[in-house]
Motif scaffolding. Structure first.
Motif, short mmCIF file in Angstrom:
data_model
loop_
_atom_site.label_atom_id
_atom_site.label_comp_id
_atom_site.label_asym_id
_atom_site.label_seq_id
_atom_site.Cartn_x
_atom_site.Cartn_y
_atom_site.Cartn_z
N LEU A 485 0.83 -1.21 0.00
CA LEU A 485 0.00 0.00 0.00
C LEU A 485 0.86 1.26 0.00
CD1 LEU A 485 -2.78 -1.11 2.52
CD2 LEU A 485 -3.06 -0.69 0.07
N ALA A 486 2.02 1.20 0.68
CA ALA A 486 2.90 2.37 0.74
C ALA A 486 3.45 2.71 -0.63
CB ALA A 486 4.03 2.12 1.74
N GLN A 487 3.65 1.72 -1.49
CA GLN A 487 4.21 1.95 -2.82
C GLN A 487 3.14 2.19 -3.88
OE1 GLN A 487 6.88 -1.24 -3.77
NE2 GLN A 487 7.89 -1.19 -1.78
N ALA A 488 1.89 1.86 -3.55
CA ALA A 488 0.82 2.01 -4.53
C ALA A 488 0.46 3.48 -4.70
CB ALA A 488 -0.41 1.21 -4.11
N GLN A 489 0.04 3.85 -5.88
CA GLN A 489 -0.38 5.22 -6.17
C GLN A 489 -1.89 5.32 -5.90
OE1 GLN A 489 0.79 6.02 -10.21
NE2 GLN A 489 2.99 5.86 -9.77
N LEU A 490 -2.22 5.54 -4.62
CA LEU A 490 -3.62 5.53 -4.19
C LEU A 490 -4.31 6.87 -4.42
CD1 LEU A 490 -3.27 3.51 -0.88
CD2 LEU A 490 -3.89 2.68 -3.13
N GLY A 491 -3.57 7.96 -4.40
CA GLY A 491 -4.20 9.26 -4.58
C GLY A 491 -5.13 9.60 -3.43
N ASP A 492 -6.38 9.92 -3.72
CA ASP A 492 -7.36 10.28 -2.70
C ASP A 492 -8.12 9.10 -2.15
OD1 ASP A 492 -6.65 12.92 -3.04
OD2 ASP A 492 -8.15 13.26 -4.63
N ILE A 493 -7.71 7.89 -2.48
CA ILE A 493 -8.41 6.69 -2.01
C ILE A 493 -8.09 6.44 -0.54
CG2 ILE A 493 -8.71 4.20 -2.33
CD1 ILE A 493 -7.89 4.61 -5.25
#
Length: 642
Positions: A485-493
């Motif tokens: 999750l720390a490396q994922a590009q979550l944006g405003d999610i």
């Protein structure tokens, strides 16, 4: 009696030869055996000619006896050397067969020329054949050829197995019987004044020899042998009964019966036996019609049923054929059903076939008012239909196994091809990436985006098509998920993780990381540009004691659920279709993400499915089975949110 025995042997030889030639078609060994039967018939007729006073004719015929073992040698070579396994020695002997025939004819002609045979008077002044001193070598040659033929059979018995080996063994037994009978033929030639009584049984030698040869090749001869043995047994019973009647009838006061000659009693009894045999079949059919009216079962009907049912390729076709055959036979509509259990049918005239652990069985329903003939027909047909069900069941199982094997082989070949193509695509992609450095920034950015997409597709193809060699180790589940999750590009999610810190999985950390990367990337792709986008990952441990005893090592079921509030999955993609390759609605997706997840989870002996009964629009549930010592109790979870 001797003359009658020789006449019977001649007639038997002719009939056997004609029958063998009729059934032999292109079988050379049976044609050679037919030649042996013809020669034996001619040889026996030579003795009859001597008895009737035609000495020259009889002597010339009997002196042709070297042709008998020559035909038998020809038969033995062809019989032993037939089939897939050919022997070089027998091939050479087979090529030399014409020379054996030529030599035998030369011996016969020379025997006629030098007068190798003569005749002497027997006890009733009739003539009987004897060899002269010059004809001794005729007899020696005949014996040598016969020994060579039996040597070939001995070689075949050593080399062959199965029915052919048993046939050869039967021929040796019959050969011993023939030798015992034929030995008496040379008694007068050696000055022995015994009458050749064993030759009276010579007809049995030819019949037993032919039966031993063809019983495994022509099955109809077994039915004939069965009837012949039955007749022989009944004749022996009659002879024994006549002997008893002749002895005791006088003592019982039945003097008139005692005065009747035994041969007349035997003749009358034989005639009665023949009459009984002639009227047995008509009476049997008449009685069957009286007991089972309406039944018309015979071998032709049963053979038609069997051949028609064997043509069925699937269950509906088998049922359709079965209903048509039985309905046509009894001229009433019959319903046939297949079931796993024996359930009572309400339909009139129904046949239910069901499978159990012991095999296929049947039940008849609604036949209470049917005639005995119809019920007998139904019973016979149902038994045959049950057998056909078993045959079709095994045939379909073998076909399914073969299709599965071919599919697996095709998948292996497809996987190898995909891996090779993926590797080859990397080279042009690298060249395009290097060439893009000199393009305008906007164009370069567009090219880089598409190259990343292509690289992702290539990577997915390599993962999906490659072999999975798991490196099992204890992997902290929460730490693994948080790093992804720390490396994922979550944006405003917004995301939330509910996994206990102490929960460790015995799994391949790299493969498991690929599972969560694919699931999270899929969720992010559908949650982007959506208000109030949320991602929730939770894990729970269910403990099941496998042996009912509280021990340190227990069977554990780790259930991991990945939720998101994105758009629900379309109904056309639900179920197993969702995890098939290239099934996706994601823009820019490869269609291999969930297929890779499924493959990795299967390799860990786990399961993955899409859950519809949760409080989230989209939920994927992973279940992994493993053994963990001292599992933590449920409920001790730690929540992190962002």
């Amino acid at each position: 009696m001797f003359e009658i025995a020789m006449l019977v042997s001649s007639v038997c030889g002719v009939f056997v030869a004609v029958w063998l030639l009729w059934r032999a078609k292109k079988q050379g060994e049976l044609q050679a055996l037919a030649g042996f039967a013809i020669m034996m018939a001619i040889w026996c007729f030579g003795h009859v000619a001597l008895f009737q006073g035609y000495e020259d004719l009889g002597i010339h015929i009997i002196l042709a006896n070297p042709l008998m073992p020559t035909f038998f040698l020809h038969f033995a070579i062809l019989f032993v050397n037939s089939g897939a396994a050919k022997e070089a020695m027998l091939d050479r002997l087979q090529k030399a067969v014409p020379w054996f025939y030529a030599t035998s004819f030369a011996v016969v002609l020379h025997s006629w020329w030098i007068g190798a045979g003569g005749a002497i008077s027997t006890f009733d002044t009739r003539s009987f054949f004897v060899f002269t001193d010059a004809g001794t070598w005729n007899l020696a040659y005949t014996v040598l050829v016969g020994m060579l033929a039996h040597g070939v059979l001995l070689f075949g018995w050593y080399r062959h197995t199965g029915n052919k080996k048993r046939s050869i063994l039967a021929m040796f037994g019959v050969g011993a019987w023939g030798l015992l009978l034929a030995t008496s033929f040379v008694f007068p030639s050696f000055g022995i004044s015994w009458f050749p009584y064993p030759m009276l049984l010579l007809p049995s030698y030819l019949l037993l020899l032919v039966y031993g040869v063809v019983r495994y090749q022509i099955l109809s001869v077994n039915a004939f042998a069965n009837r012949a043995l039955l007749w022989l047994a009944m004749m022996l019973v009659i002879l024994s009964l006549i002997a008893v009647i002749s002895v005791v009838s006088g003592r019982l006061g039945l003097q008139a019966l005692a005065d009747v000659p035994s041969w007349q009693l035997w003749l009358y009894s034989s005639l009665m036996l023949v009459m009984s045999a002639l009227i047995y079949q008509p009476l049997n059919r008449l009685i069957s019609k009286l007991i089972y009216p309406g039944a018309a079962l015979n071998e032709t009907v049963l053979e038609t049923w069997s051949s028609q049912l064997k043509e069925a390729q699937d269950w509906p076709q088998l049922i359709t054929k079965g209903e048509h055959l039985l309905s046509s036979q009894i001229r009433q509509k019959v319903r046939i059903t297949l079931s796993n259990t024996d359930k009572e049918e309400n339909t009139k005239l129904a046949l239910q076939v069901f499978r159990t652990e012991s095999g296929w069985h049947f039940s008849l329903f609604g036949w209470e008012d049917a005639s005995p003939g119809m019920r007998l027909t139904a019973d016979v047909f149902a038994s045959l239909f049950s057998t056909s069900c078993g045959l079709l069941d095994r045939s379909l199982a073998l076909a399914a196994a073969e299709r599965k094997r071919l599919d697996e082989k095709h998948l292996v070949e497809l996987g190898s091809l995909s891996a090779a193509m993926a590797h080859e695509l990397r080279n042009p992609l690298n060249i395009i990436a290097m060439a893009a450095y000199d393009t305008p920034p906007e164009t370069r950015q567009h090219i880089q985006t598409q190259l990343q997409r292509a690289d992702r597709l290539v990577s997915d193809m390599l993962v999906y098509s490659g072999g999975l060699n798991l490196q099992i180790s204890k992997t902290p589940l929460r730490a693994l998920v948080m790093s992804i999750l720390a490396q994922a590009q979550l944006g405003d999610i917004e995301y939330e993780v509910s996994i206990d810190e102490s929960l460790e999985l015995e799994a391949d950390a790299q493969r498991l990381q690929q599972v969560f990367i694919n699931l999270i990337d899929n969720a992010v792709a559908f949650l982007q540009n959506q208000s109030n986008a949320k991602l929730f990952i939770e894990a729970a441990l269910c403990t099941e004691d496998t042996n009912g005893i509280e021990e340190k090592t227990e069977q554990n079921r780790v259930i991991i659920q990945v939720h998101n509030n994105g758009p629900a999955i379309e109904s056309s993609l639900k179920g197993e279709v969702l995890f098939q390759p290239f099934m996706t609605k994601r823009a820019g997706g490869s269609g291999l993400g969930l297929a890779i997840v499924r493959r990795i989870v299967d390799a860990h002996k786990g399961t993955i499915r899409h859950v519809e009964n949760s409080n989230w629009p989209v939920t994927f549930e992973l279940t992994l089975f493993q053994k963990i010592s001292n599992p933590f109790p449920l409920g001790e979870n730690t929540n992190d949110a962002k």
